[in-house]
Design a protein around this motif. Structure first.
Motif, short mmCIF file in Angstrom:
data_model
loop_
_atom_site.label_atom_id
_atom_site.label_comp_id
_atom_site.label_asym_id
_atom_site.label_seq_id
_atom_site.Cartn_x
_atom_site.Cartn_y
_atom_site.Cartn_z
N TRP A 40 0.82 -1.21 0.00
CA TRP A 40 0.00 0.00 0.00
C TRP A 40 0.86 1.25 0.00
CZ3 TRP A 40 -4.57 -0.19 -1.77
CH2 TRP A 40 -5.35 -1.34 -1.62
N SER A 41 2.04 1.16 0.60
CA SER A 41 2.92 2.34 0.58
C SER A 41 3.40 2.63 -0.84
CB SER A 41 4.11 2.15 1.53
OG SER A 41 4.92 1.08 1.10
N MET A 42 3.60 1.61 -1.64
CA MET A 42 3.97 1.80 -3.05
C MET A 42 2.84 2.50 -3.80
SD MET A 42 6.20 1.26 -5.41
CE MET A 42 6.54 0.69 -7.04
N VAL A 43 1.60 2.09 -3.53
CA VAL A 43 0.45 2.74 -4.17
C VAL A 43 0.38 4.20 -3.73
CG1 VAL A 43 -2.08 2.77 -4.30
CG2 VAL A 43 -0.86 0.59 -4.35
N GLY A 44 0.52 4.45 -2.44
CA GLY A 44 0.47 5.82 -1.92
C GLY A 44 1.57 6.70 -2.49
N ASN A 45 2.79 6.18 -2.54
CA ASN A 45 3.92 6.96 -3.08
C ASN A 45 3.71 7.27 -4.56
OD1 ASN A 45 5.22 6.98 -0.63
ND2 ASN A 45 6.46 5.17 -1.10
N THR A 46 3.16 6.33 -5.30
CA THR A 46 2.91 6.54 -6.72
C THR A 46 1.85 7.61 -6.93
OG1 THR A 46 3.50 4.24 -7.18
CG2 THR A 46 2.25 5.40 -8.88
N ILE A 47 0.80 7.56 -6.12
CA ILE A 47 -0.26 8.57 -6.23
C ILE A 47 0.30 9.95 -5.88
CG2 ILE A 47 -2.42 9.38 -5.20
CD1 ILE A 47 -3.22 6.38 -4.99
N LEU A 48 1.09 10.03 -4.82
CA LEU A 48 1.68 11.32 -4.43
C LEU A 48 2.60 11.88 -5.52
CD1 LEU A 48 2.47 10.82 -0.65
CD2 LEU A 48 0.75 12.31 -1.67
N SER A 49 3.41 11.02 -6.12
CA SER A 49 4.31 11.51 -7.17
C SER A 49 3.51 11.94 -8.40
CB SER A 49 5.35 10.46 -7.55
OG SER A 49 4.79 9.39 -8.26
N ALA A 50 2.41 11.24 -8.69
CA ALA A 50 1.59 11.61 -9.84
C ALA A 50 0.88 12.94 -9.60
CB ALA A 50 0.57 10.51 -10.13
N VAL A 51 0.32 13.12 -8.42
CA VAL A 51 -0.41 14.35 -8.10
C VAL A 51 0.53 15.56 -8.05
CG1 VAL A 51 -1.77 15.49 -6.29
CG2 VAL A 51 -2.26 13.14 -6.92
N SER A 52 1.78 15.32 -7.70
CA SER A 52 2.73 16.44 -7.61
C SER A 52 3.34 16.80 -8.96
CB SER A 52 3.83 16.11 -6.60
OG SER A 52 4.60 15.01 -7.04
N SER A 53 3.01 16.06 -10.00
CA SER A 53 3.54 16.34 -11.33
C SER A 53 2.49 17.03 -12.19
CB SER A 53 3.96 15.03 -12.01
OG SER A 53 4.23 15.25 -13.37
N PRO A 54 2.73 18.29 -12.58
CA PRO A 54 1.78 18.97 -13.46
C PRO A 54 1.55 18.23 -14.78
CG PRO A 54 3.43 20.51 -12.65
CD PRO A 54 3.86 19.14 -12.23
N TYR A 55 2.58 17.55 -15.25
CA TYR A 55 2.46 16.79 -16.50
C TYR A 55 1.43 15.67 -16.36
CZ TYR A 55 3.81 13.83 -20.44
OH TYR A 55 3.80 13.07 -21.58
N VAL A 56 1.53 14.90 -15.28
CA VAL A 56 0.59 13.79 -15.08
C VAL A 56 -0.82 14.32 -14.84
CG1 VAL A 56 0.01 11.82 -13.62
CG2 VAL A 56 2.38 12.25 -14.21
N VAL A 57 -0.94 15.38 -14.04
CA VAL A 57 -2.25 15.95 -13.77
C VAL A 57 -2.90 16.42 -15.07
CG1 VAL A 57 -3.47 17.85 -12.62
CG2 VAL A 57 -1.72 16.56 -11.39
#
Length: 93
Positions: A40-57
């Motif tokens: 679950w920490s891997m899922v959480g870290n991936t979501i956080l990195s995605a949300v912090s990237s304007p490109y992904v958003v």
């Protein structure tokens, strides 16, 4: 932008499109596959990195926008027939 949200919410294909609109850009950006999510920490870290990237958003926003569009109508609203429906239309045989 008039859309029949009640009918869309009843259509499982709509929810699959929305889920893929979020999942696909995140996996492509991170270079991960579904089998890489073992904790679950891997899922959480991936979501956080995605949300912090304007490109992904922005990719997610475009994907969601595409999922909401009805390519059979001009503009961004549902057609009058769809607006009057109460459930998703069954395919004709």
């Amino acid at each position: 932008m008039k859309m029949n949200w009640k009918v869309r919410a009843k259509n499982p294909h709509f929810w699959i499109q929305i889920a893929l609109a979020f999942i696909t850009p995140v996996l492509a950006f991170t270079g991960l596959t579904g089998s890489d999510f073992t904790t679950w920490s891997m899922v959480g870290n991936t979501i956080l990195s995605a949300v912090s990237s304007p490109y992904v958003v922005s990719l997610v926003a475009v994907s969601v926008w595409n999922a909401l569009q009805d390519p059979t109508t001009a503009g961004i609203s549902d057609c009058s027939e769809t607006m009057n429906c109460t459930s998703p239309k069954k395919p004709q045989k």
